[in-house]
Design an enzyme around this catalytic site. Structure first.
Site, short mmCIF file in Angstrom:
data_model
loop_
_atom_site.label_atom_id
_atom_site.label_comp_id
_atom_site.label_asym_id
_atom_site.label_seq_id
_atom_site.Cartn_x
_atom_site.Cartn_y
_atom_site.Cartn_z
N SER A 115 47.96 71.47 42.19
CA SER A 115 46.98 72.42 42.03
C SER A 115 45.52 71.77 42.40
O SER A 115 45.55 70.61 43.09
CB SER A 115 46.66 73.04 40.88
OG SER A 115 45.61 73.99 40.78
N TYR B 81 40.42 79.96 47.62
CA TYR B 81 40.94 78.47 47.26
C TYR B 81 41.08 78.39 45.74
O TYR B 81 42.09 77.97 45.02
CB TYR B 81 40.16 77.40 47.92
CG TYR B 81 40.65 76.02 47.64
CD1 TYR B 81 41.67 75.68 48.30
CD2 TYR B 81 40.11 75.20 46.83
CE1 TYR B 81 42.27 74.15 48.07
CE2 TYR B 81 40.53 73.92 46.50
CZ TYR B 81 41.53 73.40 47.15
OH TYR B 81 41.94 71.90 46.89
#
Length: 302
Positions: A162, A175
């Protein structure tokens, strides 16, 4: 065929390439899978993945193969797993560094850019995990009752990568959403696959990459010398390896000389109304309910 084999998606650049090289130095076989796209996901080039495998082949005793493909494409994800099996006869873990960057404010972000970012970050984890787990389950089915269980007993791991962008940055709606989704993905998958003997963890790294270079130089938060991607690789390799055999369902942060664990979402304050809540009652009680908790979080991120 006793050396562990790991598939590194998005392994041709930055953090993924550093992890692939570190895995090789630790004695693992490595499949470097990458589409060779630009930071925004456009274009393709098999060259970068091959370049990393060439570097690994120069490491004494190391072995690597390249796979050219899109991790978010189901057929390509299956082909990446097949490449590991055809090349090394086994698959012990998957690390997914695949991801793209298409910034834009909420009012100007296109549907195409939104979908592309979520596809690259979230769908790729799903397709890769599904392909790997289907293989591991087939191995278990084949070994059931045979008394060998050699392959079934291997430590199996999946590492979803991540970003600190999951906390929320201006201009990164897609995002941030995709990377926050990865953390939920890991919590669900680790629980679901615990009885399948598959460990699933998340890594939130911070290091100088191609994405960092999209920031104007005068605004970049650090240089490559200050936070090289190679400093993150040991944390990724640890989470993939048998050394972390009891570690699953957590989010590890890594940057420079630091490594840490990101806390789970939890309820921090609670208010109770015996007769139920009304809007006015909430308005009167909200300040005391939230006592000690910052309710205007955005000031910290502007």
């Amino acid at each position: 065929m006793t050396d562990p084999t790991y598939l590194v998606a998005g392994g041709a650049n930055g953090l993924g390439a550093a992890t692939a090289r570190e895995l090789a130095r630790e004695g693992a076989n490595v499949v470097v899978s990458d589409l060779g796209a630009a930071v925004d996901g456009t274009g393709s080039d098999p060259g970068p993945a091959r370049a990393v495998t060439d570097e690994i082949d120069d490491i004494e005793g190391a072995s690597a193969v390249a796979h050219f493909g899109d991790a978010a494409d189901a057929a390509d994800a299956e082909a990446a797993v097949e490449t590991a099996l055809e090349s090394f006869g086994r698959l012990d873990g998957v690390a997914n560094f695949a991801g793209i960057l298409r910034d834009g404010m909420s009012w100007s972000l296109s549907e195409e850019d939104w979908d592309a970012v979520l596809r690259s970050h979230l769908r790729s984890n799903f397709t890769l995990l599904r392909s790997a787990v289907r293989y591991w389950r087939s191995v278990d089915d084949e070994n059931e009752g045979e008394g060998d269980g050699t392959d079934a007993a291997n430590d199996r791991s999946f590492l979803a990568v991540s970003s600190r962008g999951a906390l929320g940055n201006v201009g990164q709606l897609a995002y941030a959403s995709a990377n926050a989704g990865i953390l939920g993905f890991v919590r669900a998958a680790s629980t679901e696959l615990h009885r399948q003997d598959v460990r699933v963890n998340a890594l939130v790294p911070n290091g100088y990459t191609r994405m960092t270079e999209t920031i104007p130089e005068e605004h970049r938060p650090y240089t490559r010398e200050e936070l090289p991607p190679e400093d993150v690789a040991p944390a990724a390799v640890y989470l993939l390896s048998e050394a972390a055999a009891d570690v699953t369902g957590i989010t590890v942060t890594a940057a420079g000389d630091e490594i840490g664990i990101l806390s789970e979402p939890r309820q921090v304050r609670t208010g109770v109304a015996e007769d139920g809540w009304t809007v006015d009652a909430i308005d009167e009680a909200f300040e005391s309910i939230a006592d000690g908790y910052e309710v205007t979080r955005t000031e910290r991120f502007l």
